[in-house]
Write an enzyme that holds these catalytic residues in place. Structure first.
Site, PDB file in Angstrom:
ATOM      1  N   TYR A 128       0.847  -1.210   0.000  1.00  0.00           N
ATOM      2  CA  TYR A 128       0.000   0.000   0.000  1.00  0.00           C
ATOM      3  C   TYR A 128       0.878   1.254   0.000  1.00  0.00           C
ATOM      4  O   TYR A 128       0.677   2.162  -0.812  1.00  0.00           O
ATOM      5  CB  TYR A 128      -0.907  -0.023   1.232  1.00  0.00           C
ATOM      6  CG  TYR A 128      -1.778   1.196   1.396  1.00  0.00           C
ATOM      7  CD1 TYR A 128      -2.941   1.344   0.647  1.00  0.00           C
ATOM      8  CD2 TYR A 128      -1.445   2.215   2.294  1.00  0.00           C
ATOM      9  CE1 TYR A 128      -3.749   2.459   0.795  1.00  0.00           C
ATOM     10  CE2 TYR A 128      -2.251   3.333   2.443  1.00  0.00           C
ATOM     11  CZ  TYR A 128      -3.400   3.449   1.693  1.00  0.00           C
ATOM     12  OH  TYR A 128      -4.199   4.562   1.835  1.00  0.00           O
TER      13      TYR A 128
ATOM     14  N   LYS B 248       1.227   4.307  -2.867  1.00  0.00           N
ATOM     15  CA  LYS B 248       0.906   5.708  -2.582  1.00  0.00           C
ATOM     16  C   LYS B 248       2.110   6.610  -2.862  1.00  0.00           C
ATOM     17  O   LYS B 248       1.950   7.748  -3.317  1.00  0.00           O
ATOM     18  CB  LYS B 248       0.414   5.853  -1.143  1.00  0.00           C
ATOM     19  CG  LYS B 248      -0.939   5.171  -0.911  1.00  0.00           C
ATOM     20  CD  LYS B 248      -2.001   5.724  -1.845  1.00  0.00           C
ATOM     21  CE  LYS B 248      -3.392   5.189  -1.596  1.00  0.00           C
ATOM     22  NZ  LYS B 248      -4.404   5.772  -2.472  1.00  0.00           N
TER      23      LYS B 248
ATOM     24  N   VAL C  87      -8.221   8.848   8.427  1.00  0.00           N
ATOM     25  CA  VAL C  87      -9.540   9.472   8.285  1.00  0.00           C
ATOM     26  C   VAL C  87     -10.592   8.418   8.615  1.00  0.00           C
ATOM     27  O   VAL C  87     -10.454   7.253   8.213  1.00  0.00           O
ATOM     28  CB  VAL C  87      -9.745   9.969   6.825  1.00  0.00           C
ATOM     29  CG1 VAL C  87     -11.099  10.647   6.687  1.00  0.00           C
ATOM     30  CG2 VAL C  87      -8.622  10.912   6.418  1.00  0.00           C
TER      31      VAL C  87
END
Ligand SMILES: NC(=O)c1ccc[n+]([C@@H]2O[C@H](COP(=O)([O-])OP(=O)(O)OC[C@H]3O[C@@H](n4cnc5c(N)ncnc54)[C@H](O)[C@@H]3O)[C@@H](O)[C@H]2O)c1
Length: 248
Positions: A155, A159, A187
């Site tokens: 991941y 990114k 978030v």
């Protein structure tokens, strides 16, 4: 009253949930019509966009598939008459130790997060170039692109790669198409899956200067800024709404 995105046509991927959904609503509130792309149905969010007095077109598509990416952008041209803004928000995150990660799992994370961003960006930029009226691309990365994280290496790598795409496209398509990234901190969305605040999460929050994780609306506001009329001198940048956890 005129709105900042009046007359603009946007396409948001990952629009069924979390940050993508909040972004779609924010762009709609600011006046944009929209194509809403996700693996799962965006009908409900399309209805909310319509209730705002904008056009909302729901498209079920897999951003990692070339044909789907092409068709999604074509829907914007056909149903909205063009494309001015692309927000690449669709993404997946998997927690797997490196030594337990299969090639298939690694490839799937790359397929959605990196190849999906590439495919959607390539289709959108081609359409914007043909249109000849410029455009905006906002790619969603993560603060983990900078920090790295144990058991999330694939991941984090995708990114970080999204930041590379962003900076390169910003140079390749200047001055007409402005390309930026948003790299949020944690978030509260289904991706994070914090249904109840565990001790581990409370400890993480105490490391964030603002003392809490973010809300999807707080990321959507930054994305909408980058898509809007106040960001005309901004390209190749990464904005990190992260409560101060990473300061660059
Ligand atoms: N939530 C966080 O803490 C956080 C932090 C930093 C970055 N991000 C990034 O923000 C973006 C949105 O994440 P979120 O937290 O809103 O997650 P989410 O899981 O709530 O939403 C992601 C959406 O992407 C869709 N999606 C997944 N694979 C897809 C595919 N192949 N094609 C089309 N749609 C697909 C999902 O169906 C889902 O609706 C992601 O790129 C994520 O990596 C999230």
């Amino acid at each position: 009253m005129s709105l900042p995105l009046d007359g603009k046509r946007a396409l948001v991927t990952g629009a069924a949930s979390g940050i993508g959904r909040a972004t779609a609503l924010e762009l709609g509130r600011r006046g944009a019509d929209m194509v809403l792309v996700d693996l799962t149905s965006c009908d409900a969010i399309a209805d909310e966009i319509t209730a705002l007095g904008r056009k909302g077109v729901a498209v079920e598509a897999d951003v990692g598939e070339e044909v789907h990416a092409h068709e999604a952008v074509q829907r914007s041209l056909a149903d909205l008459g063009g494309l001015d803004i692309l927000v690449n928000c669709a993404g997946i995150m998997r927690e797997t130790r490196l030594l337990e990660m299969s090639v298939d799992e690694f490839d799937e994370i790359v397929r959605v997060n990196l190849r999906g961003t590439f495919l959607m960006g390539r289709e959108a930029i081609a359409a914007m170039k043909r249109q000849g009226s410029g455009g905006r691309i906002v790619n969603i990365a993560s603060e983990l692109a900078y920090l790295g994280r144990a058991e999330y290496s694939a991941y984090c790598a995708t990114k970080a790669a999204v930041l590379g795409l962003t900076r390169s496209w910003a140079r390749e398509f200047a001055p007409d198409i402005l390309v930026n990234s948003v790299a949020p901190g944690p978030v509260d969305t289904p991706m994070l899956g914090i249904d109840n605040m565990t001790a581990e999460w409370r400890e993480k929050e105490s490391d964030i200067p603002l003392g809490r994780i973010g809300r999807p609306e707080e990321i959507a506001g930054v994305i909408a800024f980058l898509a809007g009329p106040e960001a005309t001198f901004v390209t190749g940048q990464t904005f990190s709404p992260n409560g101060g956890a990473v300061m660059l």
